[in-house]
Each structure stands twice: as C-alpha cells, then as structure tokens.
Design a protein around this motif. Structure first.
Motif, short mmCIF file in Angstrom:
data_model
loop_
_atom_site.label_atom_id
_atom_site.label_comp_id
_atom_site.label_asym_id
_atom_site.label_seq_id
_atom_site.Cartn_x
_atom_site.Cartn_y
_atom_site.Cartn_z
N HIS A 65 0.87 -1.19 0.00
CA HIS A 65 0.00 0.00 0.00
C HIS A 65 0.90 1.23 0.00
O HIS A 65 1.70 1.43 0.92
N GLY A 66 0.81 2.03 -1.04
CA GLY A 66 1.67 3.19 -1.17
C GLY A 66 0.98 4.48 -0.75
O GLY A 66 -0.20 4.69 -1.07
N THR A 67 1.67 5.32 -0.05
CA THR A 67 1.19 6.65 0.32
C THR A 67 2.12 7.69 -0.28
O THR A 67 3.33 7.67 0.00
N PHE A 68 1.57 8.55 -1.10
CA PHE A 68 2.37 9.59 -1.74
C PHE A 68 2.41 10.81 -0.82
O PHE A 68 1.40 11.49 -0.64
N LEU A 69 3.57 11.04 -0.24
CA LEU A 69 3.81 12.27 0.50
C LEU A 69 4.09 13.37 -0.52
O LEU A 69 3.75 13.23 -1.69
N ARG A 70 4.67 14.47 -0.11
CA ARG A 70 4.91 15.53 -1.08
C ARG A 70 5.83 15.05 -2.19
O ARG A 70 6.92 14.53 -1.94
N CYS A 71 5.39 15.20 -3.42
CA CYS A 71 6.16 14.87 -4.60
C CYS A 71 6.22 16.11 -5.48
O CYS A 71 5.19 16.60 -5.95
N THR A 72 7.42 16.61 -5.70
CA THR A 72 7.52 17.88 -6.42
C THR A 72 8.82 17.95 -7.19
O THR A 72 9.82 17.31 -6.86
N SER A 73 8.78 18.75 -8.26
CA SER A 73 9.98 19.03 -9.04
C SER A 73 9.85 20.42 -9.62
O SER A 73 8.74 20.93 -9.80
N ALA A 74 10.98 21.02 -9.92
CA ALA A 74 11.02 22.30 -10.61
C ALA A 74 11.99 22.18 -11.77
O ALA A 74 12.92 21.38 -11.73
N PRO A 75 11.81 22.98 -12.82
CA PRO A 75 12.78 22.95 -13.91
C PRO A 75 14.15 23.36 -13.40
O PRO A 75 14.26 24.14 -12.44
N PRO A 76 15.21 22.86 -14.00
CA PRO A 76 16.54 23.32 -13.61
C PRO A 76 16.62 24.84 -13.64
O PRO A 76 16.02 25.50 -14.49
N GLY A 77 17.35 25.39 -12.70
CA GLY A 77 17.47 26.84 -12.60
C GLY A 77 18.48 27.19 -11.54
O GLY A 77 19.34 26.38 -11.17
N GLY A 78 18.37 28.41 -11.01
CA GLY A 78 19.31 28.85 -10.00
C GLY A 78 19.09 28.17 -8.66
O GLY A 78 18.19 27.32 -8.50
N LEU A 79 19.91 28.52 -7.71
CA LEU A 79 19.79 27.97 -6.36
C LEU A 79 18.37 28.17 -5.84
O LEU A 79 17.70 29.15 -6.16
N VAL A 80 17.92 27.23 -5.00
CA VAL A 80 16.57 27.30 -4.44
C VAL A 80 16.58 28.19 -3.20
O VAL A 80 17.45 28.03 -2.31
N GLU A 81 15.64 29.11 -3.14
CA GLU A 81 15.49 29.95 -1.94
C GLU A 81 15.39 29.04 -0.72
O GLU A 81 14.56 28.14 -0.66
N GLN A 82 16.25 29.27 0.28
CA GLN A 82 16.40 28.32 1.37
C GLN A 82 15.11 28.09 2.14
O GLN A 82 14.78 26.96 2.51
N ALA A 83 14.36 29.15 2.39
CA ALA A 83 13.11 28.99 3.14
C ALA A 83 12.14 28.09 2.39
O ALA A 83 11.43 27.27 3.00
N ASP A 84 12.10 28.21 1.07
CA ASP A 84 11.21 27.36 0.27
C ASP A 84 11.69 25.92 0.28
O ASP A 84 10.88 24.98 0.40
N LEU A 85 12.99 25.73 0.17
CA LEU A 85 13.54 24.39 0.21
C LEU A 85 13.30 23.74 1.57
O LEU A 85 12.89 22.56 1.66
N ASP A 86 13.48 24.49 2.63
CA ASP A 86 13.23 23.97 3.98
C ASP A 86 11.78 23.55 4.14
O ASP A 86 11.47 22.55 4.82
N ALA A 87 10.87 24.32 3.52
CA ALA A 87 9.45 24.00 3.64
C ALA A 87 9.13 22.66 2.98
O ALA A 87 8.36 21.85 3.52
#
Length: 496
Positions: A65-87
């Motif tokens: 039985h699979g449970t999908f937690l947060r699954c996300t991706s963004a196109p390649p780009g600059g560094l990720v804003e740290q607060a957003d990455l931490d979230a």
C-alpha cells in the motif's frame, strides 16, 4: 490475509545552476509538479517517470500500500530559496514521522542546492532516517548528473541512478529500486550502498550514452554488476554547473551486506576507469556563426529539413534562463534564405504584451539580455504575432512520455523567414508535442535553432537532417574553466 506493507513515497527533484541569475522559488515547484495523497497515482499512472514507475510497482503488487507524501519538481534553474527548500523538506519529513512505514522510496535529482544549504539531498535523507528509525529500508533514485555526498549512503540502503542520457529510463530506475526494496522487506537480502567520488568534473556535452565515452562506461558498469553479483552499479557524471563541495563525478554500488569488500573494489576500479577517460568528455564546439555556416552548407548539399542548431550554453535543462542572445543575434545577422525557427526566449512581460495585442498585431521587441548584460546585449526584433498559446501539452516523445507540461503562455513572432517563440518560463524544447502546440511543421522548417542540448535528441534526432551543437556566452558553457567556481578545484576541470 496479511496486511499490506506500507510504502512511503516522496520526491524532490531539481538541478541547481550556481551561475544562473534566477533564484528558484516555491512557485516554480508548484507550477511544474506538486502532488500528494490519493490523487497522485492518477496523475502519474502510465507516465515514463519515476513516479510512473512507482505507480506501476504498486499496481502490480497488491501486497503493498503506497502513500504519496509531497512529490515535487522544478525545472533546472538557480539555487533554491532556502526557506522554500526547507518547507518542502520539512513537509516530507513530517509525513514520514507521522506514521509507521515498512519502507520508504524517495526520488531525488541529486544536484539540488539551496541559497544556504549546499547539500539538501543529504539533509533530507538524514532527517528521513531519523524520522523512520534505523530498521526501515530506504531506497533512493538519482539522475545521472547527481553530485553525491558520500554520506548519503549512511542513510539510504539502496541507491540507484539513471543509466541513459537522454534520460528515457526514469520509470525503469524506480522499478529497479523498488524491486530491491521489496526483497529487503521480505527478508531475502540485507542491502547496503556506497558512493565513491571521482576527482573530475566532466561537462555533459559528450555524456550521451549512445556514444562515447559515457556509453562505454555504462556498459562497463553493467558488466561489473553482473559479473560480481552486485545489485546496482551506476556511473554519475555530476552536474558541471553546480558549485558545491560534492560537485564531481561518482560511482554508486548497491550490494548485499556481506559483499562490502567486493563492492568497494568495484567502485574503485570504475572510478579509475572514468578518470582515465576525462579528456574524452571535453567537447570542441563551433561558435554560433560557425555553427550556422555548417548548417548552411548541409542545407545547400540537400540535407533533410530541419537542420537543428543547439545553443547549449543557455539550455534551460542545464540551468539556463532563456535569455542569452548569442545564437539569435547570429541568426538575424545571417538573414537565412529558408524558413527558420528560434526557440525560445523567456520574457513574461513581452508575452503579456503579445497576448494583449492579439494575433496579427506587430510588436517591437528587444530579445535576450533581459536578466543580465554578462552574455550580450539585447537584439532588436520586430515581428508579427502569428500564434498565441496557453503553454499546455502532453509529452509524446520517449522522455517523460505522458507527462502533462505547463510552460506558461507563449507567443510566436515572425519577421520574414524567421519565427521566434517567446515564453513566460525558461523551458527546453525536448518533445515534438511542443511543435504541435505552436503550429510548427518541422518538415517545412529548414533551420531549427533552440536552447537545448542532449535531451533534445531523444524527441527530435529522428526528425532532423542533422544536429549541430554550438557554444555561446552563457551560464552553462562548454569550457568549464570560464566559470568562477568556489568549491570545485581546478584539477577537476582539466585532465591531469
């Protein structure tokens, strides 16, 4: 009847170019992929992606039985804003801590980096291990261009990476990792992994697995895996436009616990083999004018339409921002006598202006050089608006087949023989469905100039008379010595 085993599934997939002028934000993740919960399987089912592979695994085995937690991706780009990455990391870890699991599968790219944390993959996996405890098996999959901190293997039992570039084996990679995870939870095998750094950083221009040197190294890894009874061996080229303490090539090995010495010996041998071929990875590319001249000669000799000219240095899948003017300036200056297409510039303001004006209107623009003057001045262009789109299509090619794309609104401008596409986001043209969306008939297009690199070939090589890669000023150049690395030793750049 025994209860189904519980599998937690999560995904954080992004490739960070440390030299991009654009910071990646949460909105970029939300726009491309933002899934969770019971609706996720319907979104992913049948797609040629790692999450598509996870759904196929669950569909084939009702014992899970699979449970999908947060699954996300963004196109390649600059560094990720740290607060957003931490979230994002915090949400995944909270989901893991909230329940008890029999196993965990996490899809990672391996080259994400934050504005504060250069190693979020290790941060996430360390926190995931703390959340589920020492006895729950964790499997993780990575892109071939991952920059891997060896400490990742302290927390992930199973490490598996892509074996193809262009990456047409995403689903198969997930299925392999999940099959190994299944064996662990059944008590059939005790698996461990290791990551062996290779002191080199090759550019990816000559990393296509249909050719050399990467194709030969991947075959050698497969032969080593089979001959020595290892569970997985992956050659990682690294991501040359990252700049972290782990930006380099590496080799990973997944093995039965009792085979640790054999696994380490194999990893060391493969690392030496990869280092020996460092020079073979270095490309020698023409500049924009030279590449267009090569295309002209091919067309005059009767090459099938289109001949594609790829501007690698601003490839969005290398973290380019869709803003460098080098190839476009050369195209305008040579005044091609045949139908030519340029794709694409990222310019949200200009797209809004075009949509407000409507099809048939003429628009005056300055293209490229919007975000930074470092790679050249803007190019003046006046064109008729011949098509407007909502930027939505479904991939029809072999890479991420079946995945819905939403690249933001676009506009097609035309002046004489030249058409140019303007988009709200920086996206590589890697799928033929993009052409259908924009009304582009490739058979009626002589020159197809686009900001792309190797992934373009998966969807278009069979449709093009020839493909020419060119090097221009940009955030992803072929000559890595041009980049102001802080964490990558010069000895990693040029073969010793």
């Amino acid at each position: 009847m025994s209860a189904a085993r519980r599998l937690a599934i999560a995904r954080l997939w992004h490739e960070a170019n440390a030299f991009s002028p654009v910071v990646t934000r949460l909105e970029h993740f939300r726009r491309r992929e933002w899934e969770q919960g019971a609706q996720a399987p319907a979104t992913y089912r049948g797609t040629a992606t790692e999450m598509g592979g996870a759904v196929a695994f669950l569909d084939a085995d009702p014992g899970w039985h699979g449970t999908f937690l947060r699954c996300t991706s963004a196109p390649p780009g600059g560094l990720v804003e740290q607060a957003d990455l931490d979230a994002i990391i915090g949400e995944i870890v909270a989901g893991l801590a909230a329940e008890e699991w029999d196993a965990v599968y996490i899809s990672l790219h391996g080259a994400v980096a934050g504005t504060g944390d250069p190693g979020p993959d290790h941060t996430l996996l360390r926190s995931a291990r703390a959340a589920v405890g020492p006895d729950v098996p964790i499997a993780v999959t990575f892109d071939m261009h991952a920059c891997l901190d060896p400490r990742i293997a302290d927390h992930a039992d199973i490490v598996v990476g892509y074996k193809t570039y262009p990456h047409v084996d995403m689903a198969q990679t997930a299925l392999k990792a999940l099959a190994l995870l299944d064996r662990m939870t059944r008590g059939r095998e005790r698996l461990r992994s290791l990551i062996q750094p290779v002191p080199m950083l090759p550019p990816s221009h000559r990393m296509r697995t249909a050719g050399e040197p990467m194709g030969g190294l991947v075959r050698l890894a497969a032969e080593t895996e089979a001959a020595r009874g290892l569970r997985d061996v992956t050659m990682f080229g690294g991501f040359a436009y990252a700049d972290t303490p782990w930006t380099r090539a590496s080799v990973s090995v997944c093995f039965q616990e009792e085979d640790g010495q054999a696994a380490l010996a194999a990893a060391n041998e493969l690392a030496v083999a990869m280092k020996r071929r460092h020079a073979d990875f270095l490309p020698a590319l023409p500049d924009a004018r030279q590449g267009l001249e090569q295309a002209r000669l091919l067309l005059e000799k009767g090459a099938s339409w289109p001949v594609a000219v790829l501007e690698n240095a601003d490839n969005p899948l290398s973290g380019g921002a869709g803003d460098t003017p080098g190839l476009f300036r050369a195209l305008v200056e040579v005044r091609p006598p045949w139908p030519a297409l340029f794709a694409s510039f990222c310019d949200p303001r200009l797209v809004a202006e075009a949509h407000a004006a409507g099809v048939g209107a003429t628009i005056e623009a300055s293209l490229g050089g919007r975000l930074s003057p470092d790679f050249g001045a803007p190019v003046p262009f006046s064109g008729e608006i011949v098509r407007l789109t909502d930027g939505r299509f479904v991939n029809s090619g072999p890479m991420e087949r079946g995945r819905p794309e939403a690249v933001g609104r676009t506009a097609v401008l035309q002046n004489g023989h030249i058409k140019v596409v303007i988009a709200e986001t920086a996206q590589s043209v890697n799928d033929p469905a993009w052409c259908a969306l924009h009304g582009i008939d490739l058979a009626a297009t002589a020159l197809f100039c686009t900001k792309a690199k190797n992934h373009f070939r998966a969807g278009f090589e069979h449709l093009c008379g020839a493909i020419i890669d060119v090097d221009t000023p940009g955030p992803a150049p072929a000559n890595l010595a041009l980049l102001p690395y802080r964490n990558v030793p010069p000895s990693f750049i040029l073969p010793s």
